[in-house]
Design an enzyme around this catalytic site. Sequence first.
Site, PDB file in Angstrom:
ATOM      1  N   ASP A 260      41.869  14.474  63.259  1.00  0.00           N
ATOM      2  CA  ASP A 260      40.932  14.252  62.158  1.00  0.00           C
ATOM      3  C   ASP A 260      40.696  15.521  61.340  1.00  0.00           C
ATOM      4  OD1 ASP A 260      39.149  12.599  60.706  1.00  0.00           O
ATOM      5  OD2 ASP A 260      37.440  13.462  61.762  1.00  0.00           O
TER       6      ASP A 260
ATOM      7  N   ASP B  74      45.055  16.524  50.797  1.00  0.00           N
ATOM      8  CA  ASP B  74      44.117  17.007  51.812  1.00  0.00           C
ATOM      9  C   ASP B  74      42.899  17.401  50.993  1.00  0.00           C
ATOM     10  OD1 ASP B  74      42.519  18.376  53.563  1.00  0.00           O
ATOM     11  OD2 ASP B  74      44.199  19.252  54.657  1.00  0.00           O
ATOM     12  N   HIS B  75      41.905  16.524  50.974  1.00  0.00           N
ATOM     13  CA  HIS B  75      40.852  16.707  49.966  1.00  0.00           C
ATOM     14  C   HIS B  75      40.087  18.020  50.156  1.00  0.00           C
ATOM     15  CE1 HIS B  75      38.250  14.946  53.056  1.00  0.00           C
ATOM     16  NE2 HIS B  75      37.307  15.662  52.489  1.00  0.00           N
TER      17      HIS B  75
ATOM     18  N   HIS C   4      42.784  19.918  57.683  1.00  0.00           N
ATOM     19  CA  HIS C   4      41.819  20.810  57.035  1.00  0.00           C
ATOM     20  C   HIS C   4      41.767  22.203  57.650  1.00  0.00           C
ATOM     21  CE1 HIS C   4      40.716  17.087  55.378  1.00  0.00           C
ATOM     22  NE2 HIS C   4      39.740  16.753  56.180  1.00  0.00           N
TER      23      HIS C   4
ATOM     24  N   LYS D 134      45.466  10.815  53.219  1.00  0.00           N
ATOM     25  CA  LYS D 134      45.669  11.197  54.611  1.00  0.00           C
ATOM     26  C   LYS D 134      45.246  10.031  55.502  1.00  0.00           C
ATOM     27  CE  LYS D 134      41.566  12.762  56.581  1.00  0.00           C
ATOM     28  NZ  LYS D 134      40.901  13.451  57.569  1.00  0.00           N
TER      29      LYS D 134
HETATM   30  P1  NAP Z   1      39.363   0.472  53.219  1.00  0.00           P
HETATM   31  O1  NAP Z   1      37.945   0.539  52.821  1.00  0.00           O
HETATM   32  O2  NAP Z   1      39.741  -0.283  54.442  1.00  0.00           O
HETATM   33  O3  NAP Z   1      40.165  -0.137  51.959  1.00  0.00           O
HETATM   34  C1  NAP Z   1      41.454  -0.653  52.075  1.00  0.00           C
HETATM   35  C2  NAP Z   1      41.916  -1.183  50.737  1.00  0.00           C
HETATM   36  O4  NAP Z   1      43.211  -1.728  50.919  1.00  0.00           O
HETATM   37  C3  NAP Z   1      41.054  -2.280  50.140  1.00  0.00           C
HETATM   38  O5  NAP Z   1      41.118  -2.181  48.741  1.00  0.00           O
HETATM   39  C4  NAP Z   1      41.777  -3.545  50.597  1.00  0.00           C
HETATM   40  O6  NAP Z   1      41.625  -4.633  49.698  1.00  0.00           O
HETATM   41  C5  NAP Z   1      43.207  -3.097  50.489  1.00  0.00           C
HETATM   42  N1  NAP Z   1      44.091  -3.854  51.369  1.00  0.00           N
HETATM   43  C6  NAP Z   1      44.056  -3.891  52.727  1.00  0.00           C
HETATM   44  N2  NAP Z   1      45.086  -4.650  53.162  1.00  0.00           N
HETATM   45  C7  NAP Z   1      45.751  -5.084  52.074  1.00  0.00           C
HETATM   46  C8  NAP Z   1      46.893  -5.888  51.871  1.00  0.00           C
HETATM   47  N3  NAP Z   1      47.597  -6.402  52.900  1.00  0.00           N
HETATM   48  N4  NAP Z   1      47.301  -6.140  50.620  1.00  0.00           N
HETATM   49  C9  NAP Z   1      46.598  -5.653  49.567  1.00  0.00           C
HETATM   50  N5  NAP Z   1      45.498  -4.876  49.681  1.00  0.00           N
HETATM   51  C10 NAP Z   1      45.093  -4.595  50.925  1.00  0.00           C
HETATM   52  O7  NAP Z   1      39.994   1.924  53.391  1.00  0.00           O
HETATM   53  P2  NAP Z   1      39.434   3.306  52.798  1.00  0.00           P
HETATM   54  O8  NAP Z   1      38.322   3.781  53.657  1.00  0.00           O
HETATM   55  O9  NAP Z   1      39.195   3.140  51.338  1.00  0.00           O
HETATM   56  O10 NAP Z   1      40.642   4.301  53.064  1.00  0.00           O
HETATM   57  C11 NAP Z   1      41.799   4.313  52.270  1.00  0.00           C
HETATM   58  C12 NAP Z   1      42.670   5.507  52.661  1.00  0.00           C
HETATM   59  O11 NAP Z   1      41.953   6.694  52.379  1.00  0.00           O
HETATM   60  C13 NAP Z   1      43.024   5.571  54.148  1.00  0.00           C
HETATM   61  O12 NAP Z   1      44.315   6.119  54.280  1.00  0.00           O
HETATM   62  C14 NAP Z   1      42.007   6.543  54.718  1.00  0.00           C
HETATM   63  O13 NAP Z   1      42.494   7.209  55.866  1.00  0.00           O
HETATM   64  C15 NAP Z   1      41.875   7.508  53.551  1.00  0.00           C
HETATM   65  N6  NAP Z   1      40.595   8.227  53.532  1.00  0.00           N
HETATM   66  C16 NAP Z   1      39.418   7.549  53.421  1.00  0.00           C
HETATM   67  C17 NAP Z   1      38.225   8.240  53.378  1.00  0.00           C
HETATM   68  C18 NAP Z   1      36.917   7.526  53.228  1.00  0.00           C
HETATM   69  O14 NAP Z   1      35.890   8.233  53.138  1.00  0.00           O
HETATM   70  N7  NAP Z   1      36.883   6.217  53.163  1.00  0.00           N
HETATM   71  C19 NAP Z   1      38.221   9.649  53.465  1.00  0.00           C
HETATM   72  C20 NAP Z   1      39.442  10.318  53.567  1.00  0.00           C
HETATM   73  C21 NAP Z   1      40.617   9.591  53.592  1.00  0.00           C
HETATM   74  P3  NAP Z   1      40.472  -5.757  49.865  1.00  0.00           P
HETATM   75  O15 NAP Z   1      39.182  -4.976  49.925  1.00  0.00           O
HETATM   76  O16 NAP Z   1      40.594  -6.514  48.600  1.00  0.00           O
HETATM   77  O17 NAP Z   1      40.780  -6.484  51.113  1.00  0.00           O
END
Ligand code: NAP
Length: 508
Positions: free
Chosen positions: A255, A197-198, A260, A168
């Site tokens: 959000d 949707d976790h 949810h 999401k």
């Molecule tokens: P994040 O920490 O910003 O991680 C992004 C990932 O994408 C990293 O592995 C990054 O690689 C990679 N990346 C970014 N740009 C790239 C590119 N141009 N080419 C290749 N790799 C690229 O994001 P996140 O928090 O994990 O979230 C990921 C998704 O899950 C999002 O859609 C978010 O809305 C959803 N989500 C997250 C959470 C949470 O708790 N974090 C909860 C619910 C949903 P590098 O690190 O190597 O740059």
Amino acid sequence: MAIAEQVNPLVEGLERLPVHPTTLAIFGGTGDLAHRKLLPAVYNLAHEGALPERFNLIAIARSDIAHDDYRSMARESISQYSRTPPDEQVLSKLLEQVRYVPGSFDDDSVYARLGEELKQFDDEAGIVFNRVFYLSTAPEFFPLIVSKLGEHGLSDHDDAEVRVVIEKPFGTSLAELRELNPQVLSVFDEKQVFRIDHYLGKETVQNMLAFRFANGLFEPIWNRNYIDYVQITAAEDVGIGRRAGYYDQSGALRDLVQNHMLQLLTLLCMEPPVTFSADDVRDEKVKVLHAIHPPTDETVPNIAVRAQYTAGMAEGKDVPGYLEEEGVPDDSHTETYVALRLEVDNWRWAGVPIYLRTGKRLARKITEIAVQLKPVPHLAFQAEGSVGVQPNQLIMTMQPNEGVSLSLGAKIPGTRMRIRPVNMEFLYGTAFLSQSPEAYERLIMDAMRGDATLFTRDDEVEAQWRICDPILQEWSHEDGPLPTYPAGSAGPEEANRLLSEGQRWRAI
Ligand code: NAP
């Protein structure tokens, strides 16, 4: 056959679907979600013996690192965030089957390399693994990655199932969703797509299905004749922390409500499905969403309230207001609180207000559904006895203290007839001593099994947006100051105007 041994044929099939050997490929494998949730979930599945006997994992991300560097990173993530302390033998065996593909998502060589790694796993094992592509990346990459998978011939396979799990948010407006869905469905069939949707992976949310459809007791009263109103609350006591970049673009409605909270509403209001197959369950959920009239410019002010928190107290300490949080623009109109009054206009629910409210920096963290029953039609007690009689309330708590509580009127011991409400409670934690799996464990497993019941279908996400989008549109035209509430409070006064006479918000 003893009752306890009887197997419900409607649910039996789901739990027993075999899990075919699978390669899970995580796009964004170095990101926060992978680090804190996905890798620990995979480890815990391995630890529980739930993963298929043969399982591989490929991470794809931008950082230029080698397989072994990624394995060390994954080991650290698992050690830090696993819900059970890692068992060295299980962890080492899992990490042996982990590989890493570096590169940018727009680079074709990444997909060529991914294809080679997938084939290499197949060749080494002498079988064809199913493939699950997990898009744990910023949403702007979803269409790009999906189309590259298609161009490189990775979106299907003659001898294996190929599925894509999409994180999401799946679109941030109705217009965006209507662009994204066809893009995804031009490459993958809807049956291959698993929109996460976790919340749906949480045990207590699934328990709503058990509560409603494994108990005959509640069905006769589950309608407008007995239910006065419903309040669904998802309150957080924390602020936005360092997530201003994300949160200020999103706000509380996108959000939590669009996904949810509407999920909770549909599970509460849906008709019993014919079977618990993914499509039967989701058909019923979509019908509920279709029975909610999309708000209009005229109705939005009557059914929706938004607000922002101002400085206040949390855990006995002074905390800043939303506009003072690091990274939030001074003139931000993003809502940190939203309350809605919705109606499911169908035979069962017509006329029953369903209130939703969520917010940051509220007095405490709680997620619950409160079903308020109508008062009894006649009180035969003498005046004094009637004073403490309250309509019954059924509370389903998702967090904390997961469980179900029913308030009943009971006689206070003594020589006079005096009544007050008492609670009959079921607490998950004490009734079942086993630890609940994390939501992502269940969802990763289901995606590997091909069971989409707990994932959002294309028409479902569209129906969610048809409810939320008009509210966002209307708000975008309003530029006056937002209502406010002090951090640590129960929310803005303005939320009271949504309630009908005689109703009140439950205390937070
Ligand atoms: P994040 O920490 O910003 O991680 C992004 C990932 O994408 C990293 O592995 C990054 O690689 C990679 N990346 C970014 N740009 C790239 C590119 N141009 N080419 C290749 N790799 C690229 O994001 P996140 O928090 O994990 O979230 C990921 C998704 O899950 C999002 O859609 C978010 O809305 C959803 N989500 C997250 C959470 C949470 O708790 N974090 C909860 C619910 C949903 P590098 O690190 O190597 O740059």
